[in-house]
Design a protein around this motif. Structure first.
Motif, PDB file in Angstrom:
ATOM      1  N   THR A  31     -76.082  19.437 -40.583  1.00 27.03           N
ATOM      2  CA  THR A  31     -76.664  18.129 -41.346  1.00 27.03           C
ATOM      3  C   THR A  31     -75.669  17.694 -42.481  1.00 27.03           C
ATOM      4  O   THR A  31     -75.227  18.517 -43.173  1.00 27.03           O
ATOM      5  CB  THR A  31     -78.153  18.484 -41.903  1.00 27.03           C
ATOM      6  OG1 THR A  31     -78.924  18.945 -40.760  1.00 27.03           O
ATOM      7  CG2 THR A  31     -78.441  17.395 -42.686  1.00 27.03           C
ATOM      8  N   THR A  34     -77.853  11.996 -44.430  1.00 28.88           N
ATOM      9  CA  THR A  34     -78.988  11.493 -43.550  1.00 28.88           C
ATOM     10  C   THR A  34     -78.967  11.806 -42.162  1.00 28.88           C
ATOM     11  O   THR A  34     -79.692  11.345 -41.295  1.00 28.88           O
ATOM     12  CB  THR A  34     -79.466   9.891 -43.760  1.00 28.88           C
ATOM     13  OG1 THR A  34     -78.335   9.335 -43.499  1.00 28.88           O
ATOM     14  CG2 THR A  34     -79.856   9.861 -45.108  1.00 28.88           C
ATOM     15  N   THR A  35     -77.787  12.525 -41.553  1.00 29.03           N
ATOM     16  CA  THR A  35     -77.679  12.461 -40.268  1.00 29.03           C
ATOM     17  C   THR A  35     -76.901  13.865 -39.905  1.00 29.03           C
ATOM     18  O   THR A  35     -76.959  14.813 -40.761  1.00 29.03           O
ATOM     19  CB  THR A  35     -76.543  11.373 -39.731  1.00 29.03           C
ATOM     20  OG1 THR A  35     -76.463  11.502 -38.237  1.00 29.03           O
ATOM     21  CG2 THR A  35     -74.996  11.736 -40.536  1.00 29.03           C
ATOM     22  N   LYS A  36     -76.633  14.097 -38.543  1.00 30.60           N
ATOM     23  CA  LYS A  36     -75.921  15.317 -38.388  1.00 30.60           C
ATOM     24  C   LYS A  36     -74.620  15.064 -37.980  1.00 30.60           C
ATOM     25  O   LYS A  36     -74.238  14.067 -37.139  1.00 30.60           O
ATOM     26  CB  LYS A  36     -76.881  15.874 -37.042  1.00 30.60           C
ATOM     27  CG  LYS A  36     -78.001  16.509 -37.521  1.00 30.60           C
ATOM     28  CD  LYS A  36     -78.964  17.312 -36.425  1.00 30.60           C
ATOM     29  CE  LYS A  36     -80.213  17.690 -36.649  1.00 30.60           C
ATOM     30  NZ  LYS A  36     -80.227  18.726 -37.629  1.00 30.60           N
ATOM     31  N   GLN A 232     -94.350  10.023 -34.303  1.00 32.49           N
ATOM     32  CA  GLN A 232     -93.865   8.661 -33.982  1.00 32.49           C
ATOM     33  C   GLN A 232     -95.199   7.613 -33.657  1.00 32.49           C
ATOM     34  O   GLN A 232     -96.072   8.032 -33.125  1.00 32.49           O
ATOM     35  CB  GLN A 232     -92.919   8.659 -32.989  1.00 32.49           C
ATOM     36  CG  GLN A 232     -93.553   9.045 -31.611  1.00 32.49           C
ATOM     37  CD  GLN A 232     -92.302   9.212 -30.684  1.00 32.49           C
ATOM     38  OE1 GLN A 232     -92.018  10.466 -30.253  1.00 32.49           O
ATOM     39  NE2 GLN A 232     -91.977   8.008 -30.010  1.00 32.49           N
ATOM     40  N   LYS A 358     -81.604   6.656 -32.949  1.00 33.15           N
ATOM     41  CA  LYS A 358     -81.305   7.202 -34.149  1.00 33.15           C
ATOM     42  C   LYS A 358     -82.592   7.343 -35.084  1.00 33.15           C
ATOM     43  O   LYS A 358     -82.857   6.595 -35.735  1.00 33.15           O
ATOM     44  CB  LYS A 358     -80.278   6.300 -34.854  1.00 33.15           C
ATOM     45  CG  LYS A 358     -79.599   6.904 -36.007  1.00 33.15           C
ATOM     46  CD  LYS A 358     -78.718   5.830 -36.902  1.00 33.15           C
ATOM     47  CE  LYS A 358     -77.972   6.333 -38.069  1.00 33.15           C
ATOM     48  NZ  LYS A 358     -79.062   6.784 -39.001  1.00 33.15           N
ATOM     49  N   ARG A 359     -83.030   8.579 -34.929  1.00 33.09           N
ATOM     50  CA  ARG A 359     -84.096   8.843 -35.668  1.00 33.09           C
ATOM     51  C   ARG A 359     -83.774  10.338 -36.668  1.00 33.09           C
ATOM     52  O   ARG A 359     -83.085  11.076 -36.285  1.00 33.09           O
ATOM     53  CB  ARG A 359     -85.394   9.287 -34.558  1.00 33.09           C
ATOM     54  CG  ARG A 359     -85.729   8.018 -33.909  1.00 33.09           C
ATOM     55  CD  ARG A 359     -87.241   8.395 -33.071  1.00 33.09           C
ATOM     56  NE  ARG A 359     -87.379   7.404 -32.322  1.00 33.09           N
ATOM     57  CZ  ARG A 359     -88.692   6.773 -31.888  1.00 33.09           C
ATOM     58  NH1 ARG A 359     -89.740   7.574 -32.496  1.00 33.09           N
ATOM     59  NH2 ARG A 359     -88.730   5.911 -31.006  1.00 33.09           N
ATOM     60  N   PRO A 360     -84.697  10.479 -37.530  1.00 35.57           N
ATOM     61  CA  PRO A 360     -84.788  11.652 -38.234  1.00 35.57           C
ATOM     62  C   PRO A 360     -84.396  13.109 -37.445  1.00 35.57           C
ATOM     63  O   PRO A 360     -85.638  13.137 -36.634  1.00 35.57           O
ATOM     64  CB  PRO A 360     -85.795  11.821 -39.294  1.00 35.57           C
ATOM     65  CG  PRO A 360     -86.105  10.424 -39.671  1.00 35.57           C
ATOM     66  CD  PRO A 360     -85.803   9.759 -37.883  1.00 35.57           C
ATOM     67  N   GLY A 361     -83.529  13.615 -37.617  1.00 35.09           N
ATOM     68  CA  GLY A 361     -83.066  14.788 -36.656  1.00 35.09           C
ATOM     69  C   GLY A 361     -82.665  14.786 -35.517  1.00 35.09           C
ATOM     70  O   GLY A 361     -82.386  15.507 -34.722  1.00 35.09           O
ATOM     71  N   ASN A 362     -82.495  13.288 -35.021  1.00 34.82           N
ATOM     72  CA  ASN A 362     -81.768  13.123 -33.666  1.00 34.82           C
ATOM     73  C   ASN A 362     -80.662  11.976 -33.944  1.00 34.82           C
ATOM     74  O   ASN A 362     -80.787  11.023 -33.937  1.00 34.82           O
ATOM     75  CB  ASN A 362     -82.835  12.314 -32.870  1.00 34.82           C
ATOM     76  CG  ASN A 362     -82.551  12.372 -31.292  1.00 34.82           C
ATOM     77  OD1 ASN A 362     -82.594  13.246 -30.590  1.00 34.82           O
ATOM     78  ND2 ASN A 362     -82.218  11.205 -30.806  1.00 34.82           N
ATOM     79  N   GLY A 425     -73.203   8.990 -42.573  1.00 34.72           N
ATOM     80  CA  GLY A 425     -74.552   9.141 -43.320  1.00 34.72           C
ATOM     81  C   GLY A 425     -74.527   9.079 -44.874  1.00 34.72           C
ATOM     82  O   GLY A 425     -75.657   9.262 -45.535  1.00 34.72           O
TER      83      GLY A 425
END
Length: 577
Positions: A31, A34-36, A232, A358-362, A425
C-alpha cells in the motif's frame, strides 16, 4: 459454506501473511498512499504490458520468434497463457516444456511475465480442460440449463473439478517457484479467464438447484452483516430494499428476479447472478489458495464486463467479477489480490469501466484493452489519472513494432516510469487524452488552472524549419503531467499545447514566462537533461509566440519529434513584473 470453512479462510490468510513475512523479496503488493504498488525485485514496478493471442505460447518454435519483437515494442511485461490441457495431458503427468520455454524466452530479453491460467474456464467456456476432464462428465459434470441439457462449461459446484484444477495449478506454481523464484520473471498470475456461465444466469444442475433452495450461505450473510451500509451501493441498496434480512432465500435477501434487456442500470436476474458469483468465486479462490500455498505472488481474476451487446447475466458470463459483484468476490475468495476488467468498449464506456475497478483495496490493472491508436494514447490517461498498475493491449503480437502506436507510448513511459511510480497515489499526477471530438481538457494542478488543447504546431513547424519532421494530421493526442515542485512540472505529450494561469495571481509578480524547459529522462529517480529547449524549439519570451501571447499566462507547445515520437519535458514557470 459453514463457519468451519470461514475459519479455514482466516487461517489461510494468516498462513500467507506468515509466509510473506519470511520471504518479502518475492513479487508482492504494498500500500502506498491511496493505492497499491506492485513490488518486483524489491522495487516498485509499473507494468507496460501486452497480451499475446491465445495460442501464441502453445508451441515452442512459434513462441521463440515473439520475445525479440516484444522487446522492440518497448514492453517490460508480456501477458501470456499456460494451458491446462497441455500442462497435464494425462492425469497427474505434467509437461513443463512450454512453461520453461516461455519463462526462459522472456527472461532472455529482460522481460517479465504475467501468466494466464487457462484452467477450468476461458471466456466462460471449458475449452482448455484436458481430455480426461472433458470425457468424464460423470466425475466432472457440466452446468445444466432449466431443461437439464448440458452446457459445454464445467459446473462450478462439484468438488472433483475444483480439486483437479487446484492440484494442477498448485503443481504449476511449485514449478514456477523452482525455476524462476530467484529471477522473478513471473510477477503475477491470472486465475482462469473471464469465468462465468453463458446461456443462463445460473446453473440448474441437481446440486445447484439444491444449493439455491437452501438460501444465502451463512458465511456470506456474516460478511454482509459485518459490513452493513459499507458494502458497494449496488449490493447494499438491493439488500436494504428487502429489509436487511440476515437469512433466507436468494430472492428474499436480494429481491425478486427481474429482467431488463435495454437498460444497463437495471441488475437483471440479480439473485441468480449473485448465487453464481458465490460459487464461481469459491471455486476460483480455492484454486488461487492452492497456488499460493506453493508461491504466493499476486493473483487476480479478470472480467468480461457488462455492456450494450451483452447486457444481462447469461449474455455476459454470469458469476464473473462484474463491478456490482466485487464485494462478494472479496468475501468468498480472499486469496485473490485484485480484480481486473477486460476492455473492448468505446472510450466513454472504457473510462467508466476503469473508474469502477479503481476502488479502495483494488488497484487498477488492465490485462486486456482493445488495441489501436486510441488504446496506445489512452494508456497515459490510465496511468496518470487512475494510478494504473498495468495497461496491456490485447493481440500485442499482431503488428510489427514500427507499425504499432504502443511502441512510441511505451518508449516515453519507460523514460518517465520512475517519476510516475514516485507519484502514484499522491493526487499530483493527471492523464491527458484529446481527440477531434474532445479537443480540450481543463484541470487545476500545482496552483495553476491548466487548459490543454488538441493540435497546435510549434514555432519551428510554422516557420517550416523543422528539418526531417514529417507533418501529419493527428487523430488523437495524449500524455500526462506531474507537479514536480513549486511552479515546476514534468510533462509527456505531442500534438497538444498547454496554457497555464495562476489560480491565485501574485499581485507583485503578475507576469509569467517559462524559466526553463528541458528535454530528458529519469534514471533511478533522477532527472537527466539531454538538451535545453529555447527559441524556435520551445520557449523564450517574445520569440516563443512571435509577440502574440498574453504574458499573464504561461504557454507550452511541443516541437514535433522525428519519427512522431513523444516528448518528455521538465519546465518551470517564472513570475515577474
Amino acid at each position: 459454506m459453514n463457519l468451519k470453512i470461514t475459519l479455514a479462510s482466516v487461517a489461510f490468510a494468516i498462513w500467507i501473511a506468515s509466509a510473506f513475512a519470511q520471504n518479502p523479496a518475492i513479487p508482492h503488493l504494498e500500500t502506498k498512499g491511496t493505492t497499491k504498488q506492485l513490488i518486483v525485485n524489491g522495487k516498485p514496478f509499473l507494468v507496460l504490458g501486452g497480451e499475446l493471442h491465445n495460442s501464441s505460447t502453445s508451441g515452442v518454435s512459434y513462441m521463440a520468434t515473439l520475445w525479440d519483437k516484444m522487446k522492440k515494442k518497448n514492453l517490460n511485461t508480456v501477458i501470456a497463457p499456460v494451458y491446462w490441457e497441455l500442462l497435464e495431458p494425462e492425469q497427474e503427468k505434467f509437461d513443463f516444456t512450454l512453461v520453461d520455454s516461455m519463462i526462459h524466452g522472456a527472461r532472455s530479453k529482460g522481460l517479465h511475465l504475467v501468466v494466464l491460467w487457462f484452467g477450468s474456464w476461458k471466456n466462460g467456456y471449458s475449452m482448455y480442460t484436458p481430455a480426461w476432464i472433458k470425457g468424464n462428465t460423470e466425475k466432472y459434470p457440466r452446468a445444466k440449463d432449466k431443461d437439464g441439457n448440458s452446457y459445454e462449461m464445467l459446473s462450478a459446484l462439484y468438488p472433483a473439478s475444483q480439486n483437479a484444477d487446484a492440484r494442477a495449478f498448485k503443481t504449476l506454481m511449485h514449478h514456477i517457484k523452482e525455476v524462476d523464484g530467484k529471477y522473478q520473471t513471473v510477477i503475477a498470475m491470472q486465475i482462469e479467464n473471464e469465468m462465468g456461465l453463458f446461456g443462463s444466469p445460473r446453473d440448474y444442475c441437481k446440486v445447484a438447484n439444491e444449493e439455491y433452495e437452501r438460501g444465502v450461505p451463512t458465511d456470506l450473510m456474516t460478511y454482509m452483516s459485518g459490513n452493513k451500509e459499507k458494502l458497494q451501493p449496488e449490493l447494499d441498496s438491493a439488500w436494504r430494499a428487502n429489509g436487511y434480512k440476515t437469512n433466507g432465500t436468494w430472492e428474499a435477501v436480494f429481491g425478486k428476479s427481474k429482467f431488463e434487456k435495454k437498460d444497463l442500470s437495471v441488475l437483471s436476474y440479480l439473485p441468480e447472478e449473485l448465487f453464481s458469483v458465490y460459487h464461481y468465486a469459491k471455486y476460483t479462490g480455492a484454486v488461487a489458495a492452492a497456488g499460493k500455498s506453493e508461491y504466493p505472488i499476486p493473483m487476480y481474476v479478470n472480467c468480461w464486463i457488462k455492456q450494450a451487446m451483452t447486457s444481462y447475466p447469461g449474455k455476459y458470463p454470469s458469476g464473473g467479477p462484474t463491478p456490482h459483484t466485487l464485494d462478494l468476490w472479496r468475501a468468498v475468495a480472499p486469496a485473490i489480490d485484485f480484480i481486473s476488467p477486460d476492455i473492448y468498449v468505446p472510450l466513454k464506456s472504457a473510462r467508466l469501466t476503469m473508474e469502477q475497478y479503481k476502488r479502495p483495496g483494488n488497484p487498477l490493472f488492465i490485462p486486456e484493452y482493445r488495441p489501436g491508436a486510441q488504446s496506445a494514447t489512452e494508456a497515459f490517461w490510465a496511468y496518470g489519472q487512475l494510478d494504473a498498475i498495468c495497461f496491456s493491449p490485447f493481440g500485442i503480437d499482431d503488428l510489427e513494432p514500427e507499425e504499432d502506436e504502443i511502441t512510441k507510448t511505451y518508449e516515453v513511459l519507460n523514460l518517465a516510469k520512475d517519476k510516475i511510480l514516485e507519484n502514484r497515489g499522491k493526487g499530483n499526477m493527471l492523464g491527458i487524452y484529446l481527440d477531434s471530438t474532445d479537443r480540450e481538457q481543463q484541470f487545476d494542478l500545482n496552483g495553476y488552472h491548466i487548459k490543454v488543447s488538441f493540435g497546435g504546431a510549434s514555432n519551428a513547424e510554422m516557420a517550416n524549419i523543422a528539418v526531417g519532421v514529417k507533418i501529419k494530421k493527428e487523430q488523437v493526442a495524449g500524455g500526462l503531467i506531474i507537479a514536480n515542485g513549486p511552479d515546476e512540472f514534468i510533462v509527456i505529450g505531442k500534438n497538444m499545447s498547454f496554457k497555464l494561469q495562476p489560480i491565485t495571481p501574485d499581485i507583485k509578480k503578475s507576469l509569467l514566462d517559462v524559466e526553463f524547459m528541458d528535454e530528458g529522462y529519469f534514471k533511478e529517480g533522477k532527472w537527466i537533461t539531454t538538451r535545453r529547449l529555447n527559441g524556435d524549439e520551445g520557449t523564450g519570451g517574445g520569440d516563443y509566440g512571435f509577440g502574440f501571447m498574453n504574458n499573464k499566462n504561461a504557454y507550452i507547445k511541443f516541437q514535433r519529434q522525428k519519427g512522431d515520437k513523444y516528448s518528455l519535458l521538465r519546465f518551470k514557470i517564472s513570475k515577474y513584473n
